[in-house]
Design a protein around this motif. Structure first.
Motif, mmCIF file in Angstrom:
data_model
loop_
_atom_site.group_PDB
_atom_site.id
_atom_site.type_symbol
_atom_site.label_atom_id
_atom_site.label_comp_id
_atom_site.label_asym_id
_atom_site.label_seq_id
_atom_site.Cartn_x
_atom_site.Cartn_y
_atom_site.Cartn_z
ATOM 1 N N TRP A 278 -14.280 7.572 3.809
ATOM 2 C CA TRP A 278 -13.081 8.011 3.078
ATOM 3 C C TRP A 278 -12.441 9.214 3.753
ATOM 4 O O TRP A 278 -11.215 9.338 3.768
ATOM 5 N N TYR B 199 -8.577 8.937 4.782
ATOM 6 C CA TYR B 199 -7.520 9.821 4.259
ATOM 7 C C TYR B 199 -6.980 10.765 5.328
ATOM 8 O O TYR B 199 -5.840 11.216 5.220
ATOM 9 N N TRP C 296 -4.420 1.347 -4.423
ATOM 10 C CA TRP C 296 -5.487 0.379 -4.670
ATOM 11 C C TRP C 296 -5.171 -0.444 -5.921
ATOM 12 O O TRP C 296 -4.769 0.111 -6.945
ATOM 13 N N GLY D 138 -12.008 10.243 -8.362
ATOM 14 C CA GLY D 138 -11.774 9.649 -7.037
ATOM 15 C C GLY D 138 -10.294 9.321 -6.895
ATOM 16 O O GLY D 138 -9.901 8.170 -6.716
ATOM 17 N N THR D 139 -9.473 10.365 -6.959
ATOM 18 C CA THR D 139 -8.022 10.171 -7.100
ATOM 19 C C THR D 139 -7.349 9.673 -5.828
ATOM 20 O O THR D 139 -6.233 9.150 -5.875
ATOM 21 N N GLY D 140 -8.013 9.831 -4.659
ATOM 22 C CA GLY D 140 -7.400 9.344 -3.405
ATOM 23 C C GLY D 140 -6.105 10.085 -3.115
ATOM 24 O O GLY D 140 -6.095 11.317 -3.028
ATOM 25 N N ASP E 152 -11.663 14.387 -6.003
ATOM 26 C CA ASP E 152 -12.128 13.476 -4.959
ATOM 27 C C ASP E 152 -13.121 14.233 -4.095
ATOM 28 O O ASP E 152 -12.972 15.435 -3.893
ATOM 29 N N TYR E 153 -14.161 13.536 -3.617
ATOM 30 C CA TYR E 153 -15.120 14.250 -2.769
ATOM 31 C C TYR E 153 -14.645 14.375 -1.335
ATOM 32 O O TYR E 153 -15.263 15.071 -0.551
ATOM 33 N N GLU F 105 -14.303 17.560 -5.494
ATOM 34 C CA GLU F 105 -15.529 17.505 -6.307
ATOM 35 C C GLU F 105 -16.219 16.185 -6.038
ATOM 36 O O GLU F 105 -15.561 15.140 -6.004
ATOM 37 N N ASP F 106 -17.545 16.234 -5.924
ATOM 38 C CA ASP F 106 -18.326 15.004 -5.895
ATOM 39 C C ASP F 106 -18.659 14.658 -7.341
ATOM 40 O O ASP F 106 -19.347 15.429 -8.025
ATOM 41 N N PHE F 107 -18.190 13.506 -7.812
ATOM 42 C CA PHE F 107 -18.414 13.158 -9.211
ATOM 43 C C PHE F 107 -19.899 12.977 -9.515
ATOM 44 O O PHE F 107 -20.304 13.077 -10.675
ATOM 45 N N LYS G 137 -10.193 4.160 -10.725
ATOM 46 C CA LYS G 137 -9.544 3.001 -10.096
ATOM 47 C C LYS G 137 -10.186 2.856 -8.708
ATOM 48 O O LYS G 137 -9.781 3.508 -7.762
ATOM 49 N N THR H 129 -13.275 3.737 -7.709
ATOM 50 C CA THR H 129 -14.282 4.708 -7.265
ATOM 51 C C THR H 129 -15.700 4.241 -7.581
ATOM 52 O O THR H 129 -16.594 4.339 -6.734
HETATM 53 C C1 LIG Z 1 -11.025 2.676 -3.421
HETATM 54 S S1 LIG Z 1 -10.551 4.374 -3.270
HETATM 55 C C2 LIG Z 1 -9.493 4.523 -4.683
HETATM 56 C C3 LIG Z 1 -8.627 5.755 -4.647
HETATM 57 C C4 LIG Z 1 -7.699 5.915 -5.859
HETATM 58 N N1 LIG Z 1 -8.422 5.932 -7.107
HETATM 59 C C5 LIG Z 1 -6.671 4.825 -5.892
HETATM 60 O O1 LIG Z 1 -6.662 4.018 -6.837
HETATM 61 O O2 LIG Z 1 -5.836 4.753 -4.966
HETATM 62 C C6 LIG Z 1 -12.071 5.197 -3.811
HETATM 63 C C7 LIG Z 1 -11.942 6.707 -3.900
HETATM 64 O O3 LIG Z 1 -13.128 7.240 -4.466
HETATM 65 C C8 LIG Z 1 -13.460 8.441 -3.793
HETATM 66 N N2 LIG Z 1 -14.884 8.672 -4.064
HETATM 67 C C9 LIG Z 1 -15.925 7.855 -3.754
HETATM 68 N N3 LIG Z 1 -17.076 8.385 -4.189
HETATM 69 C C10 LIG Z 1 -16.765 9.551 -4.810
HETATM 70 C C11 LIG Z 1 -17.546 10.555 -5.459
HETATM 71 N N4 LIG Z 1 -18.874 10.477 -5.534
HETATM 72 N N5 LIG Z 1 -16.904 11.621 -5.995
HETATM 73 C C12 LIG Z 1 -15.553 11.727 -5.886
HETATM 74 N N6 LIG Z 1 -14.772 10.825 -5.260
HETATM 75 C C13 LIG Z 1 -15.367 9.739 -4.729
HETATM 76 C C14 LIG Z 1 -13.074 8.155 -2.343
HETATM 77 O O4 LIG Z 1 -12.939 9.311 -1.562
HETATM 78 C C15 LIG Z 1 -11.756 7.405 -2.548
HETATM 79 O O5 LIG Z 1 -10.686 8.289 -2.652
#
Ligand SMILES: C[S@@+](CC[C@H](N)C(=O)[O-])C[C@H]1O[C@@H](n2cnc3c(N)ncnc32)[C@H](O)[C@@H]1O
Length: 193
Positions: free
Chosen positions: A20, A24, A41, A69-71, A91-92, A117-119, A135, A137
């Motif tokens: 990721w 990004y 997504w 995981g807002t991307g 988002d991490y 932040e790491d969720f 969405k 994540t």
């Molecule tokens: C498939 S993308 C979706 C991004 C966004 N939600 C969208 O709909 O466009 C997955 C996202 O989850 C984030 N992600 C994955 N694991 C995560 C975690 N443990 N904590 C925070 N973010 C995380 C990634 O960095 C990425 O931005």
């Protein structure tokens, strides 16, 4: 049937942070060159469905909303456009948050809060949310090559710690069925898949 400790998916780079970060960084570069916020997504329709659902439930516009995981943060922009005023995205990936900050600036939505932040290890700052939205994540977490089952369980624990007991969790997934998600999140407060 997934859940209950099985690993239903082949591990993938999509479950890792380096993937990721690199994705990004590329999207950030593209945004700087073209002004395009990048991939949405599940498409625009997925955002419309989430907003319609919130409207149907008559969720107050000042409810605290966390996008996990807002991307690129585009969902938060759409929520703000539809009147929501208490929005946080995490988002991490620092490059995802840099991109979402740029998108927020372009759209003039300075009241949206964005945090790296790491969720799976949420800080104390993340608590008491009335709405949590995911969405794609949980899908990514489920593909982690290193102990995906443990990470899925940690995701549910994190959700329980950040979401108010009477709160809503909205999840959009392409890897899990509704029944599998309800099974996976059965320990969480009221879930809507
Ligand atoms: C498939 S993308 C979706 C991004 C966004 N939600 C969208 O709909 O466009 C997955 C996202 O989850 C984030 N992600 C994955 N694991 C995560 C975690 N443990 N904590 C925070 N973010 C995380 C990634 O960095 C990425 O931005």
């Amino acid at each position: 049937m997934a859940g209950g400790g099985e690993e239903p998916f082949a591990p993938s780079a999509l479950g890792t942070r380096p993937h990721w970060d690199a994705a990004y960084e590329r999207e950030l570069q593209a945004f700087q060159e073209t002004g395009d916020a990048g991939e949405i997504w599940f498409g625009e329709e997925s955002m419309v469905r989430i907003i319609r659902w919130l409207e149907k439930q008559k969720v107050p516009l000042d409810s605290s909303v966390l996008d996990i995981g807002t991307g690129n943060g585009v969902l938060l922009i759409e929520l703000a456009r539809n009147g929501f005023t208490n929005l946080t995205g995490i988002d991490y990936s620092p490059s995802a948050i840099q991109l979402s900050e740029k998108v927020r600036e372009k759209e003039g939505m300075s009241n949206i809060k964005l945090l790296v932040e790491d969720f799976l290890a949420p800080s104390a700052e993340l608590s008491g949310f009335q709405i949590c939205i995911d969405k794609g994540t949980f899908d990514a977490v489920s593909l982690n090559p290193d102990n995906a089952v443990g990470k899925r369980k940690q995701y549910v624990r994190s959700l329980c710690s950040v979401l108010k007991p009477e709160g809503f969790f909205l999840i959009t997934s392409c890897n899990w069925t509704k029944e599998e998600l309800l099974n996976e999140f059965r320990e969480a407060p009221e879930s809507h898949a």
